[in-house]
Design a protein around this motif. Structure first.
Motif, mmCIF file in Angstrom:
data_model
loop_
_atom_site.group_PDB
_atom_site.id
_atom_site.type_symbol
_atom_site.label_atom_id
_atom_site.label_comp_id
_atom_site.label_asym_id
_atom_site.label_seq_id
_atom_site.Cartn_x
_atom_site.Cartn_y
_atom_site.Cartn_z
ATOM 1 N N PHE A 8 -24.129 7.387 -14.390
ATOM 2 C CA PHE A 8 -23.211 8.530 -14.337
ATOM 3 C C PHE A 8 -22.332 8.460 -13.090
ATOM 4 C CE2 PHE A 8 -22.441 13.137 -13.341
ATOM 5 C CZ PHE A 8 -21.549 13.357 -14.371
ATOM 6 N N ALA A 12 -18.395 8.212 -13.212
ATOM 7 C CA ALA A 12 -17.617 9.239 -12.513
ATOM 8 C C ALA A 12 -16.604 8.603 -11.577
ATOM 9 C CB ALA A 12 -18.554 10.172 -11.733
ATOM 10 N N TYR A 53 -18.065 10.446 -19.291
ATOM 11 C CA TYR A 53 -18.427 11.344 -18.186
ATOM 12 C C TYR A 53 -19.003 12.654 -18.732
ATOM 13 C CZ TYR A 53 -17.808 14.275 -14.008
ATOM 14 O OH TYR A 53 -18.008 15.130 -12.952
ATOM 15 N N ALA A 57 -22.867 13.889 -18.504
ATOM 16 C CA ALA A 57 -23.162 15.159 -17.827
ATOM 17 C C ALA A 57 -24.079 16.016 -18.690
ATOM 18 C CB ALA A 57 -21.874 15.898 -17.503
ATOM 19 N N LYS A 61 -27.978 17.007 -17.610
ATOM 20 C CA LYS A 61 -28.201 18.408 -17.220
ATOM 21 C C LYS A 61 -29.671 18.804 -17.226
ATOM 22 C CE LYS A 61 -26.713 23.127 -18.183
ATOM 23 N NZ LYS A 61 -27.955 23.818 -18.396
ATOM 24 N N TRP A 66 -29.732 21.104 -13.366
ATOM 25 C CA TRP A 66 -28.527 21.710 -12.799
ATOM 26 C C TRP A 66 -28.404 23.147 -13.280
ATOM 27 C CZ3 TRP A 66 -25.390 16.930 -14.625
ATOM 28 C CH2 TRP A 66 -25.479 15.912 -13.670
ATOM 29 N N PHE A 71 -23.362 22.839 -13.236
ATOM 30 C CA PHE A 71 -22.940 22.098 -14.418
ATOM 31 C C PHE A 71 -21.465 22.340 -14.722
ATOM 32 C CE2 PHE A 71 -22.802 21.698 -19.143
ATOM 33 C CZ PHE A 71 -22.959 20.322 -19.183
ATOM 34 N N ILE A 74 -19.335 20.412 -12.349
ATOM 35 C CA ILE A 74 -19.327 18.991 -12.703
ATOM 36 C C ILE A 74 -18.369 18.742 -13.863
ATOM 37 C CG2 ILE A 74 -20.761 17.166 -13.724
ATOM 38 C CD1 ILE A 74 -23.047 18.264 -11.902
ATOM 39 N N LEU A 75 -18.361 19.624 -14.852
ATOM 40 C CA LEU A 75 -17.446 19.458 -15.980
ATOM 41 C C LEU A 75 -15.990 19.662 -15.568
ATOM 42 C CD1 LEU A 75 -19.349 21.242 -18.902
ATOM 43 C CD2 LEU A 75 -19.211 18.803 -18.405
ATOM 44 N N SER A 78 -13.892 16.879 -13.788
ATOM 45 C CA SER A 78 -13.309 15.762 -14.541
ATOM 46 C C SER A 78 -11.838 15.969 -14.857
ATOM 47 C CB SER A 78 -14.088 15.537 -15.837
ATOM 48 O OG SER A 78 -13.923 16.636 -16.712
ATOM 49 N N THR A 84 -14.067 14.164 -9.288
ATOM 50 C CA THR A 84 -15.310 13.417 -9.502
ATOM 51 C C THR A 84 -15.849 12.834 -8.198
ATOM 52 O OG1 THR A 84 -14.087 11.429 -10.106
ATOM 53 C CG2 THR A 84 -14.789 12.880 -11.904
ATOM 54 N N LEU A 92 -24.308 14.460 -6.598
ATOM 55 C CA LEU A 92 -24.962 13.285 -7.191
ATOM 56 C C LEU A 92 -25.613 12.373 -6.185
ATOM 57 C CD1 LEU A 92 -22.235 12.417 -9.852
ATOM 58 C CD2 LEU A 92 -24.233 13.905 -10.099
#
Length: 95
Positions: A8, A12, A53, A57, A61, A66, A71, A74-75, A78, A84, A92
Motif C-alpha cells: 500500500f 500510494a 490505492y 485502503a 482498514k 483505522w 480512513f 486516507i481516501l 488520493s 498520499t 503509514l
C-alpha cells in the motif's frame, strides 16, 4: 518483506507521483502546447494506481483498525496533490 501495508505504501507513492506528473506536467503541456500525448501516456497508469490505492485502503482498514476519521483522510488524500505523501508520513510509516 512484502506485507500488504508495504505494498500500500508503494502504491500510494506511485499514485501520488503519477498525480503530480499528470497535473504538473501533462495537463499544462496539453493545454499550452496543444499536445495531449502526455495525458494519454500518464492517464491510464494513474487511473489504475488510483483504483489500487482505494482498493488497498479498504482492504487494510480492518487490519490496521483505522478510525472512520483516519480512513476518510486516507481516501481524500488520493484526490489532493501531495496527499498520499502526507498520509504515508502521518499514518503509514508508524504502523
Amino acid at each position: 518483506m512484502f506485507s500488504l501495508l508495504n505494498v500500500f505504501r508503494f502504491v500510494a507513492f506511485l499514485e501520488g507521483l503519477s498525480y503530480i506528473l499528470l497535473l504538473g506536467i501533462a495537463v499544462p503541456i496539453k493545454y499550452l502546447a496543444n499536445d495531449p500525448q502526455y495525458v494519454k501516456l500518464l492517464g491510464m497508469p494513474h487511473g489504475i494506481l488510483f483504483i489500487a490505492y482505494i482498493a488497498l485502503a479498504f482492504t487494510l482498514k480492518p487490519e490496521q483498525s483505522w478510525s472512520k476519521s483516519t480512513f476518510y483522510k486516507i481516501l481524500v488524500a488520493s484526490i489532493i496533490p501531495f496527499g498520499t505523501f502526507y498520509i504515508d508520513k502521518q499514518y503509514l510509516k508508524q504502523a
